[in-house]
Design a protein around this motif. Structure first.
Motif, PDB file in Angstrom:
ATOM      1  N   UNK A  32      31.760  40.589  29.170  1.00 37.20           N
ATOM      2  CA  UNK A  32      32.852  40.007  28.394  1.00 37.20           C
ATOM      3  C   UNK A  32      33.005  38.543  28.785  1.00 37.20           C
ATOM      4  N   UNK A  33      34.023  37.879  28.239  1.00 37.08           N
ATOM      5  CA  UNK A  33      34.168  36.445  28.414  1.00 37.08           C
ATOM      6  C   UNK A  33      34.589  36.015  29.810  1.00 37.08           C
ATOM      7  N   UNK A  34      34.363  34.739  30.095  1.00 32.49           N
ATOM      8  CA  UNK A  34      34.686  34.180  31.404  1.00 32.49           C
ATOM      9  C   UNK A  34      36.185  34.220  31.680  1.00 32.49           C
ATOM     10  N   UNK A  35      36.988  33.991  30.653  1.00 21.86           N
ATOM     11  CA  UNK A  35      38.436  34.015  30.837  1.00 21.86           C
ATOM     12  C   UNK A  35      38.902  35.395  31.295  1.00 21.86           C
ATOM     13  N   UNK A  36      38.362  36.433  30.687  1.00 17.58           N
ATOM     14  CA  UNK A  36      38.732  37.794  31.078  1.00 17.58           C
ATOM     15  C   UNK A  36      38.279  38.093  32.500  1.00 17.58           C
ATOM     16  N   UNK A  37      37.088  37.607  32.851  1.00 14.24           N
ATOM     17  CA  UNK A  37      36.580  37.820  34.210  1.00 14.24           C
ATOM     18  C   UNK A  37      37.473  37.139  35.242  1.00 14.24           C
ATOM     19  N   UNK A  38      37.920  35.933  34.949  1.00 17.26           N
ATOM     20  CA  UNK A  38      38.791  35.210  35.881  1.00 17.26           C
ATOM     21  C   UNK A  38      40.141  35.892  36.046  1.00 17.26           C
ATOM     22  N   UNK A  39      40.675  36.419  34.950  1.00 16.06           N
ATOM     23  CA  UNK A  39      41.939  37.151  35.040  1.00 16.06           C
ATOM     24  C   UNK A  39      41.784  38.382  35.935  1.00 16.06           C
ATOM     25  N   UNK A  40      40.651  39.058  35.802  1.00 19.65           N
ATOM     26  CA  UNK A  40      40.407  40.235  36.626  1.00 19.65           C
ATOM     27  C   UNK A  40      40.289  39.859  38.101  1.00 19.65           C
ATOM     28  N   UNK A  41      39.570  38.766  38.391  1.00 14.43           N
ATOM     29  CA  UNK A  41      39.423  38.312  39.769  1.00 14.43           C
ATOM     30  C   UNK A  41      40.785  37.981  40.378  1.00 14.43           C
ATOM     31  N   UNK A  42      41.639  37.307  39.636  1.00 12.78           N
ATOM     32  CA  UNK A  42      42.976  36.972  40.138  1.00 12.78           C
ATOM     33  C   UNK A  42      43.809  38.221  40.362  1.00 12.78           C
ATOM     34  N   UNK A  43      43.631  39.216  39.496  1.00 10.29           N
ATOM     35  CA  UNK A  43      44.361  40.482  39.671  1.00 10.29           C
ATOM     36  C   UNK A  43      43.960  41.129  40.990  1.00 10.29           C
ATOM     37  N   UNK A  44      42.680  41.120  41.299  1.00  8.88           N
ATOM     38  CA  UNK A  44      42.211  41.696  42.565  1.00  8.88           C
ATOM     39  C   UNK A  44      42.739  40.906  43.759  1.00  8.88           C
ATOM     40  N   UNK A  45      42.722  39.588  43.657  1.00  7.82           N
ATOM     41  CA  UNK A  45      43.222  38.766  44.764  1.00  7.82           C
ATOM     42  C   UNK A  45      44.683  39.061  45.055  1.00  7.82           C
TER      43      UNK A  45
END
Length: 334
Positions: A145-158
């Motif tokens: 999926x898109x980079x924006x979605x990936x970044x949101x997921x990474x921030x959720x994990x952090x």
């Protein structure tokens, strides 16, 4: 599919009882002399298996014996290596995975695709006290999926203290023991401790047709090439649906089910002696992705926007479409 002549009953064989195969089998069972061939005696809703690892009782709804929804025709279970072929055996595996998670202080997840991300989300939600490390070879999570979605997921994990290590792999052949845990090493030499690990790396395309009459129907990626009616190129009576096809869209369960319904409609038409020109066509869908992040939250990527949190969670995460899938197969929700 074999079309008999005269009064001879027509035969259909479905190979594989997964997301698409089970629905196709359900749709065709009363329209022909029908056989389902699968490696196991049950259908498992794949996107629900990660919830079952933290809540084993969930599998009582998501692991379904083929005979529960197929009341007509034959079911043949073929031999397979390293596959649990009984329903009760699979439920036991979920209980063992749950015990493994509960007894661990730290958990390593290898793979940052949808499986690894959703498992990390389940554990982080149900066991927030545990140290979770997710290692992924790619430059970002959820690369489909898109980079924006990936970044949101990474921030959720952090925000939940899940450590994410990108652009590295884990050398599972160099695991060493330390008092009470194991020491893992990444491809860059980084070392860390974890009590257990789960391998969440895709197995790629299983090339079922590479040594059969279908070998010339495979593309360079090992997927079966199909036409707009979902027939394998060059074959009038062989259809393919699901992950094995070369359809240019993301490989998700709800799309496999849509393909199965189109293939079922076309098979019924041909079984009834209908004209090929009347067959339904399948159109690839634009990118729509839903990834659960625990029981109440999730990630949704739509064509023009991406959101994370409770709204996507309401769509998928609470029940993971288990009740809907059971209903599609004609079963009451357990």
């Amino acid at each position: 599919m074999e079309l008999g002549g005269g009064g001879e009953r027509k035969r259909v064989v479905v190979i594989g009882g997964g997301v698409a195969g089970s629905l196709l089998a359900k749709s065709l069972q009363f329209h022909c002399d029908f056989t389902l061939i699968d490696q196991k005696e049950y259908f498992e809703i794949p996107w629900a298996s990660l919830r079952a690892m933290v809540e084993p009782s969930f599998a009582e709804r998501s692991v379904i014996n083929h005979r529960d929804y197929l009341t007509n025709g034959q079911i043949l279970t073929s031999g397979a290596i390293n596959i649990t072929d009984t329903e009760t055996g699979r439920l036991t595996e979920f209980q063992q995975d749950n015990l493994k998670i509960r007894s661990a202080h730290s958990v390593l997840i290898v793979g940052g695709g949808p499986t690894g991300v959703e498992l990390a989300g389940e554990i982080a939600t149900d066991f927030p006290e545990k140290k979770i490390t997710l290692v992924h070879t790619g430059s970002r999570l959820l690369e489909f999926i898109g980079e924006k979605a990936a970044n949101k997921t990474l921030n959720w994990f952090k925000s939940r203290n899940v450590e994410v290590i990108l652009e590295q792999s884990v050398r599972l052949d160099t695991i060493s023991d330390s008092p009470g845990s194991k020491i893992y090493q990444t491809s860059e030499g980084e070392r860390f401790e974890a009590d257990c690990h789960f391998l969440c790396i895709g197995k790629g395309v299983v090339q079922h047709g590479s040594e059969t009459v279908l070998k010339n129907s495979l593309d360079i990626n090992g997927r079966l090439m199909v036409d707009e009616n979902l027939r394998i190129i060059g074959r009038k009576n062989v259809f393919a649906v699901g992950d094995i096809t070369n359809i240019r869209e993301i490989k998700q369960g709800y799309l496999a089910q849509k393909q199965a319904l189109v293939a079922a409609k076309n098979l019924k038409l041909l079984l009834a002696g209908g004209r090929e020109s009347k067959m339904a066509t399948y159109q690839a869908h634009s990118v729509l992705a839903l990834v659960s992040l625990g029981r109440k939250q999730g990630l949704a990527q739509f064509p023009y926007t991406t959101c994370i949190g409770r709204l996507p969670g309401l769509i998928k995460s609470k029940d993971l479409f288990v009740g809907k899938t059971r209903k599609t197969l004609g079963l009451e929700d357990a």
